[in-house]
Design an enzyme around this catalytic site. Sequence first.
Site, PDB file in Angstrom:
ATOM      1  N   ASN A  80       0.872  -1.182   0.000  1.00 31.73           N
ATOM      2  CA  ASN A  80       0.000   0.000   0.000  1.00 31.73           C
ATOM      3  C   ASN A  80       0.902   1.222   0.000  1.00 31.73           C
ATOM      4  OD1 ASN A  80      -1.863   1.994   0.386  1.00 31.73           O
ATOM      5  ND2 ASN A  80      -2.293   1.489   2.538  1.00 31.73           N
ATOM      6  N   TRP A  81       0.992   1.869  -1.175  1.00 31.17           N
ATOM      7  CA  TRP A  81       1.912   3.019  -1.299  1.00 31.17           C
ATOM      8  C   TRP A  81       1.307   4.307  -0.737  1.00 31.17           C
ATOM      9  CZ3 TRP A  81       4.198   2.523  -6.969  1.00 31.17           C
ATOM     10  CH2 TRP A  81       5.115   1.450  -6.988  1.00 31.17           C
ATOM     11  N   LYS A  82       0.044   4.288  -0.428  1.00 24.18           N
ATOM     12  CA  LYS A  82      -0.639   5.496   0.070  1.00 24.18           C
ATOM     13  C   LYS A  82      -0.365   6.672  -0.887  1.00 24.18           C
ATOM     14  CE  LYS A  82      -0.012   3.635   4.650  1.00 24.18           C
ATOM     15  NZ  LYS A  82      -0.117   3.831   6.065  1.00 24.18           N
ATOM     16  N   HIS A  92      -9.583   0.908   4.782  1.00 22.56           N
ATOM     17  CA  HIS A  92      -8.290   1.127   5.444  1.00 22.56           C
ATOM     18  C   HIS A  92      -8.507   2.078   6.629  1.00 22.56           C
ATOM     19  CE1 HIS A  92      -4.223   2.536   6.187  1.00 22.56           C
ATOM     20  NE2 HIS A  92      -3.817   1.434   5.600  1.00 22.56           N
ATOM     21  N   GLU A 132      -7.024   4.560   7.646  1.00 21.70           N
ATOM     22  CA  GLU A 132      -6.931   6.000   7.332  1.00 21.70           C
ATOM     23  C   GLU A 132      -8.229   6.499   6.705  1.00 21.70           C
ATOM     24  OE1 GLU A 132      -3.210   5.679   5.229  1.00 21.70           O
ATOM     25  OE2 GLU A 132      -2.257   5.180   7.139  1.00 21.70           O
ATOM     26  N   GLU A 158      -5.619  -5.017  10.560  1.00 28.12           N
ATOM     27  CA  GLU A 158      -4.612  -3.975  10.738  1.00 28.12           C
ATOM     28  C   GLU A 158      -4.910  -3.206  12.019  1.00 28.12           C
ATOM     29  OE1 GLU A 158      -2.510  -2.813   6.888  1.00 28.12           O
ATOM     30  OE2 GLU A 158      -4.291  -1.580   7.033  1.00 28.12           O
ATOM     31  N   GLY A 198       2.047   2.329  10.571  1.00 34.62           N
ATOM     32  CA  GLY A 198       2.968   3.447  10.383  1.00 34.62           C
ATOM     33  C   GLY A 198       3.643   3.900  11.659  1.00 34.62           C
ATOM     34  N   SER A 233       3.131  -2.119  10.381  1.00 30.06           N
ATOM     35  CA  SER A 233       4.583  -2.097  10.637  1.00 30.06           C
ATOM     36  C   SER A 233       5.267  -3.424  10.308  1.00 30.06           C
ATOM     37  CB  SER A 233       4.869  -1.667  12.077  1.00 30.06           C
ATOM     38  OG  SER A 233       4.421  -0.337  12.295  1.00 30.06           O
ATOM     39  N   GLY A 280       2.788  -1.149   4.317  1.00 33.77           N
ATOM     40  CA  GLY A 280       2.829   0.263   3.943  1.00 33.77           C
ATOM     41  C   GLY A 280       4.260   0.718   3.744  1.00 33.77           C
ATOM     42  N   GLY A 281       4.849   1.279   4.786  1.00 30.87           N
ATOM     43  CA  GLY A 281       6.187   1.889   4.691  1.00 30.87           C
ATOM     44  C   GLY A 281       7.239   1.005   4.041  1.00 30.87           C
TER      45      GLY A 281
HETATM   46  C1  PEP Z   1      -0.840   0.183   5.837  1.00 31.33           C
HETATM   47  O1  PEP Z   1      -0.798   1.285   5.367  1.00 31.33           O
HETATM   48  O2  PEP Z   1      -1.792  -0.554   5.553  1.00 31.33           O
HETATM   49  C2  PEP Z   1       0.237  -0.247   6.722  1.00 31.33           C
HETATM   50  C3  PEP Z   1       0.129  -1.406   7.302  1.00 31.33           C
HETATM   51  O3  PEP Z   1       1.288   0.617   6.900  1.00 31.33           O
HETATM   52  P1  PEP Z   1       2.684   0.288   7.648  1.00 31.33           P
HETATM   53  O4  PEP Z   1       3.182  -1.018   7.099  1.00 31.33           O
HETATM   54  O5  PEP Z   1       3.574   1.425   7.291  1.00 31.33           O
HETATM   55  O6  PEP Z   1       2.396   0.195   9.097  1.00 31.33           O
END
Ligand code: PEP
Length: 252
Positions: A9-11, A96, A98, A166, A172, A211, A232-233
């Site tokens: 997930n590049w957001k 998600h 967010e 999640e 994040g 994470s 994500g990251g």
């Molecule tokens: C996400 O955005 O779905 C996510 C899990 O981010 P991260 O891996 O950065 O925690």
Amino acid sequence: MIRPIIVANWKMNKNTQEAISFFKEFCTDPTVSSGQVSCIVCPATTLLHTAASYADTPNLSIGGQNLNEKEKGAFTGEISGTMLRDAGCKFVLVGHSERRHLYRESSDLVAKKAFAAAHANLIPIVCVGETLVDRQGNKTFQVIRTQLNALFNEAPFLASFIVAYEPVWAIGTGQVATPEQAQEVHAFIRQLLVERLGEKGRLISLLYGGSVTPENAKSLLTQPDIEGALVGGASLQAASFLQIIHEGARLC
Ligand code: PEP
């Protein structure tokens, strides 16, 4: 273990050049085309066409990050499931955290979006998870149950969907759930799915997100009810995302 599904997930990150550099490195890695892992990249909308031009790489699919619950019309700034499909997507994230928290998306709206995705021939990846306050108040299972209950009303109309657990406090933040914490919730979700959907509930893939890094991927992916990861990251750099893919491949 069944073939893990690893989702990026590049957001709201990356321009076209950065996306091309990523895919050039990513798509030439032999593990990606080996078939051991199912890889999905969810870029920003502006990058979908670029991303889709790499989707002939075996085992790589493209997903959207969100969609509108309507098929078309006067909804300025929105994107529909059929548009995502037209741009080359096979999957789409819905719910998600967010979206739920920053844009106040309710579980009912998330369920409508999942239905709209299926209607457009996309597989929705439905995200659920509790906040830190929920967890500290021992409300994790209650929150997950409420989030999934809305979806179950639409479930008979969904040919296929994926659930991503999640925990909001892990997204994040660098504060990953322990494998035991994640497994406990995954087992609960599996139980709910079987209660509500019968045998079909066993076929729904369950992903963990929050994470995930190359360092912790193995300990999470070896849990019995964790069948993949939403990243994500650590998905922004091809090298670190590939390391997670490699961890998944080693488990096959
Ligand atoms: C996400 O955005 O779905 C996510 C899990 O981010 P991260 O891996 O950065 O925690």
